[in-house]
Design a protein around this motif. Structure first.
Motif, PDB file in Angstrom:
ATOM      1  N   TYR A  46      -5.400  -6.694   0.990  1.00 57.84           N
ATOM      2  CA  TYR A  46      -5.068  -5.371   1.506  1.00 57.84           C
ATOM      3  C   TYR A  46      -4.848  -5.374   3.014  1.00 57.84           C
ATOM      4  CZ  TYR A  46      -9.896  -4.883   3.105  1.00 57.84           C
ATOM      5  OH  TYR A  46     -11.089  -5.053   3.735  1.00 57.84           O
ATOM      6  N   ILE A  47      -5.382  -6.349   3.715  1.00 51.52           N
ATOM      7  CA  ILE A  47      -5.206  -6.394   5.165  1.00 51.52           C
ATOM      8  C   ILE A  47      -3.737  -6.620   5.507  1.00 51.52           C
ATOM      9  CG2 ILE A  47      -5.807  -7.646   7.268  1.00 51.52           C
ATOM     10  CD1 ILE A  47      -8.538  -8.212   5.970  1.00 51.52           C
ATOM     11  N   GLN A  48      -3.110  -7.594   4.844  1.00 49.20           N
ATOM     12  CA  GLN A  48      -1.691  -7.826   5.092  1.00 49.20           C
ATOM     13  C   GLN A  48      -0.861  -6.641   4.598  1.00 49.20           C
ATOM     14  OE1 GLN A  48      -3.314 -10.381   3.221  1.00 49.20           O
ATOM     15  NE2 GLN A  48      -3.723 -11.739   4.947  1.00 49.20           N
ATOM     16  N   GLN A  49      -1.245  -6.050   3.488  1.00 46.97           N
ATOM     17  CA  GLN A  49      -0.486  -4.926   2.951  1.00 46.97           C
ATOM     18  C   GLN A  49      -0.523  -3.735   3.901  1.00 46.97           C
ATOM     19  OE1 GLN A  49      -2.231  -4.204  -0.859  1.00 46.97           O
ATOM     20  NE2 GLN A  49      -1.176  -5.913  -1.845  1.00 46.97           N
ATOM     21  N   LEU A  50      -1.682  -3.478   4.495  1.00 43.77           N
ATOM     22  CA  LEU A  50      -1.789  -2.343   5.400  1.00 43.77           C
ATOM     23  C   LEU A  50      -1.069  -2.595   6.717  1.00 43.77           C
ATOM     24  CD1 LEU A  50      -5.461  -1.171   4.849  1.00 43.77           C
ATOM     25  CD2 LEU A  50      -3.370  -0.081   4.074  1.00 43.77           C
ATOM     26  N   GLU A  51      -1.044  -3.854   7.178  1.00 48.32           N
ATOM     27  CA  GLU A  51      -0.365  -4.154   8.428  1.00 48.32           C
ATOM     28  C   GLU A  51       1.142  -3.942   8.290  1.00 48.32           C
ATOM     29  OE1 GLU A  51      -1.493  -8.131   9.391  1.00 48.32           O
ATOM     30  OE2 GLU A  51      -3.412  -7.524  10.247  1.00 48.32           O
ATOM     31  N   ASN A  52       1.704  -4.210   7.135  1.00 49.61           N
ATOM     32  CA  ASN A  52       3.144  -4.109   6.931  1.00 49.61           C
ATOM     33  C   ASN A  52       3.574  -2.783   6.301  1.00 49.61           C
ATOM     34  OD1 ASN A  52       3.327  -6.727   7.910  1.00 49.61           O
ATOM     35  ND2 ASN A  52       3.003  -7.595   5.879  1.00 49.61           N
ATOM     36  N   LYS A  53       2.662  -1.904   6.016  1.00 55.26           N
ATOM     37  CA  LYS A  53       2.975  -0.648   5.327  1.00 55.26           C
ATOM     38  C   LYS A  53       3.475   0.387   6.326  1.00 55.26           C
ATOM     39  CE  LYS A  53       1.946   2.246   1.740  1.00 55.26           C
ATOM     40  NZ  LYS A  53       2.244   2.085   0.395  1.00 55.26           N
ATOM     41  N   GLU A  54       4.528   1.085   5.946  1.00 56.05           N
ATOM     42  CA  GLU A  54       5.039   2.186   6.751  1.00 56.05           C
ATOM     43  C   GLU A  54       4.788   3.476   5.988  1.00 56.05           C
ATOM     44  OE1 GLU A  54       9.011   1.826   8.137  1.00 56.05           O
ATOM     45  OE2 GLU A  54       8.759  -0.278   8.649  1.00 56.05           O
ATOM     46  N   VAL A  55       4.252   4.439   6.686  1.00 58.11           N
ATOM     47  CA  VAL A  55       3.943   5.721   6.073  1.00 58.11           C
ATOM     48  C   VAL A  55       4.922   6.746   6.625  1.00 58.11           C
ATOM     49  CG1 VAL A  55       2.193   7.508   5.793  1.00 58.11           C
ATOM     50  CG2 VAL A  55       1.527   5.108   5.883  1.00 58.11           C
ATOM     51  N   GLU A  56       5.557   7.448   5.731  1.00 63.47           N
ATOM     52  CA  GLU A  56       6.521   8.461   6.132  1.00 63.47           C
ATOM     53  C   GLU A  56       5.852   9.820   6.015  1.00 63.47           C
ATOM     54  OE1 GLU A  56      10.744  10.007   4.504  1.00 63.47           O
ATOM     55  OE2 GLU A  56      10.435   7.833   4.564  1.00 63.47           O
ATOM     56  N   VAL A  57       5.817  10.540   7.114  1.00 62.46           N
ATOM     57  CA  VAL A  57       5.171  11.840   7.146  1.00 62.46           C
ATOM     58  C   VAL A  57       6.247  12.904   7.301  1.00 62.46           C
ATOM     59  CG1 VAL A  57       3.513  13.289   8.364  1.00 62.46           C
ATOM     60  CG2 VAL A  57       3.121  10.836   8.183  1.00 62.46           C
TER      61      VAL A  57
END
Length: 194
Positions: free
Chosen positions: A97-108
């Protein structure tokens, strides 16, 4: 008969003669060694020694790990393999999950502010004479707020009005400021379109 309570004491009785002790002339019996506390002390010391022996044996077994040596005939003796200390090795991460969260983009997506002509007005007084309305306007001015005196045509009432405000929250803040400083007793807030 009158009693004397001040000088009252124990009643006097005849002294009894003391009996002669039968142990006179004999030596006191020797003191005995307390068996139960000594026995408990020996048991606790033995248990503590046994516990230390077990711990020491377990520590020696961990340090003496057998290194497997492979010997083959017709070859030179092989060197013993180097056993790596597990403390020196870096732990392997098993979480991704660490790598997944670093590369995740959240659209608000924010809702767009609604542009409308709705605003708020605050009425702090309504008087039949313009002098009273001007007097309240002066009190409000001493609090650092600007107000207006409005006179409706065909009406005999003079209203003291503050605003327009873009949000009700700002109008409420000014209302609480005026009430706290006792400039007014109460104010009414309403929508105004225009």
């Amino acid at each position: 008969m009158a009693k004397d309570y001040v000088r009252r004491g124990k009643p006097k009785t005849k002294a009894k003669p003391k009996k002669a002790s039968s142990t006179r002339g004999r030596a006191a019996p020797p003191r005995r060694l307390p068996i139960l506390p000594v026995l408990l002390l020996i048991m606790v010391a033995g248990a503590l020694g046994y516990l230390i022996h077990i711990i020491k044996g377990a520590a020696e077994q961990k340090t003496q790990t057998p290194a497997s040596v492979v010997t083959t005939p017709n070859k030179a003796p092989a060197k013993a393999p180097v056993v790596a200390n597990p403390i020196d090795q870096k732990p392997v991460e098993k979480w991704t999950y660490i790598q997944q969260l670093e590369n995740k983009e959240v659209e608000v997506r924010l809702p767009e502010a609604q542009q409308s002509d709705q605003r708020y007005l605050m009425q702090c007084g309504s008087f039949q004479s313009s002098a009273q309305a001007e007097q309240l306007k002066a009190k409000i001015a001493f609090q650092g707020l600007s107000s207006q005196v409005r006179h409706a045509s065909g009406s005999a009432w003079y209203r003291v009005v503050l605003g327009p405000y873009d949000s009700k929250r700002v109008a409420e803040q000014d209302k609480h400021k005026l009430i706290k400083n006792k400039a007014v007793s109460d104010c009414a807030i309403w929508f105004w379109e225009g």
